[in-house]
Design an enzyme around this catalytic site. Structure first.
Site, PDB file in Angstrom:
ATOM      1  N   HIS A  39       0.823  -1.204   0.000  1.00 32.97           N
ATOM      2  CA  HIS A  39       0.000   0.000   0.000  1.00 32.97           C
ATOM      3  C   HIS A  39       0.861   1.259   0.000  1.00 32.97           C
ATOM      4  O   HIS A  39       1.652   1.493   0.924  1.00 32.97           O
ATOM      5  CB  HIS A  39      -0.882  -0.027   1.255  1.00 32.97           C
ATOM      6  CG  HIS A  39      -1.838   1.098   1.382  1.00 32.97           C
ATOM      7  ND1 HIS A  39      -1.900   1.898   2.504  1.00 32.97           N
ATOM      8  CD2 HIS A  39      -2.799   1.561   0.550  1.00 32.97           C
ATOM      9  CE1 HIS A  39      -2.855   2.791   2.364  1.00 32.97           C
ATOM     10  NE2 HIS A  39      -3.419   2.615   1.183  1.00 32.97           N
ATOM     11  N   HIS A  81      -0.965  11.016  -1.755  1.00 36.22           N
ATOM     12  CA  HIS A  81      -2.266  10.579  -1.247  1.00 36.22           C
ATOM     13  C   HIS A  81      -3.195  11.730  -0.895  1.00 36.22           C
ATOM     14  O   HIS A  81      -4.349  11.786  -1.339  1.00 36.22           O
ATOM     15  CB  HIS A  81      -2.083   9.693  -0.013  1.00 36.22           C
ATOM     16  CG  HIS A  81      -3.369   9.263   0.602  1.00 36.22           C
ATOM     17  ND1 HIS A  81      -3.996   9.983   1.606  1.00 36.22           N
ATOM     18  CD2 HIS A  81      -4.169   8.199   0.353  1.00 36.22           C
ATOM     19  CE1 HIS A  81      -5.122   9.379   1.940  1.00 36.22           C
ATOM     20  NE2 HIS A  81      -5.254   8.294   1.198  1.00 36.22           N
TER      21      HIS A  81
END
Length: 290
Positions: A39, A81
């Site tokens: 991730h 992100h």
């Protein structure tokens, strides 16, 4: 390692058996092995969404990585992100009067000046926010596969087409990559639908847990349901598997973000097809020890 079984019992339908990912080429998203996805790269061990993080994943033997794509003020795609730069860079130090420090308010040249590693640890001082082009070049160099998330598409009109154009330029939309090396996902169903409409050959995933009664509608444009692991159950996973996606193959389920051994074993028993994790080695150890 244990092969995934397909017996005609309720427990077997939940997919107790797994096979793990020992090398960067094992565990392709199109086969019957449990896919372990690092991730934002191996973000438990290196600053998220950086080249250092995907290099760390490769060094650990993990061939699948996940990232987040957004767009700068001057139209460049970057891998980060948050919609703002504050959490993972030193933007407040370099640009103290530019609050709220949104990605879309900074040029690619300005973002390239930022330190995206020191927040994580001294050894990563000077690590930069990569452009998507830089990121794809490194993923290709590492012979890795990618779960690419289109982040906040409502902020960046047309980002789907722009992202696909860059992937095409980098050689990622050929038959080999589309078969088992690329998944494009988003929390926005409209964005996933747009990707499917623009390039129907791409494997797509919706981030979320639609109601079971809604799954058939999602199956028209999404090959996978990638869900928060706490929202999953054996019954839900089986309901997804019972449907065929736009490529006429059973839909798959990836669980995120699974960072504990107990959680990894639990979703493995649910029959998920993949696990997205900050600590891929923890997941691998947990499920191979079963």
């Amino acid at each position: 390692m244990h092969a995934r079984v397909a017996a005609a019992t309720a427990i077997a339908l939940f997919g107790l058996g797994v096979a793990m990912l020992p090398t960067p080429h094992a565990g392709a998203a199109g086969d019957d092995q449990l896919v372990v996805v690092a991730h934002r790269g191996a973000s438990g061990y290196a600053p998220e969404n950086t080249l250092a993080a995907i290099d760390r994943a490769a060094a650990m033997g993990f061939g699948w990585v996940e990232n987040d794509v957004q767009r700068t003020k001057d139209g460049r795609l970057v891998v980060i992100h948050d919609a703002t730069l504050e959490r993972t860079t030193n933007v407040k130090l370099l640009f103290p009067h530019r609050a709220p420090w949104r990605v879309r308010d900074f040029t690619a040249k300005e973002i390239a000046r930022l330190d995206a590693g020191s927040w994580y640890g001294r050894r990563y001082a000077g690590v930069r926010v990569p452009t998507l082009q830089q990121y794809m070049e490194r993923v290709s160099h590492n012979r890795q596969s990618l779960v690419l998330e289109i982040k906040n598409p409502e902020l960046y009109p047309g980002i789907e087409g722009q992202t696909l154009a860059l992937l095409d330029k980098e050689g990622w939309l050929d038959s080999g990559h589309l078969r088992d090396r690329l998944i494009v996902q988003s929390f926005s169903a409209a964005s996933v639908r747009t990707v499917h409409a623009l390039r129907p050959g791409i494997r797509t995933a919706y981030l979320g847990t639609p109601r079971v009664t809604e799954l058939r509608a999602y199956a028209r444009f999404a090959d996978q349901i990638n869900a928060l692991y706490t929202k999953l159950s054996p019954g839900y996973v089986s309901a997804v598997h019972a449907l065929k996606g736009p490529h006429d193959k059973p839909m798959k389920v990836f669980a995120w973000t699974v960072n504990g051994a107990d959680e990894a074993r639990r979703v493995d028993c649910f029959g998920v097809d993949g696990v997205i994790t900050n600590v891929p080695d923890v997941v691998r150890a947990a499920v191979t020890a079963r």
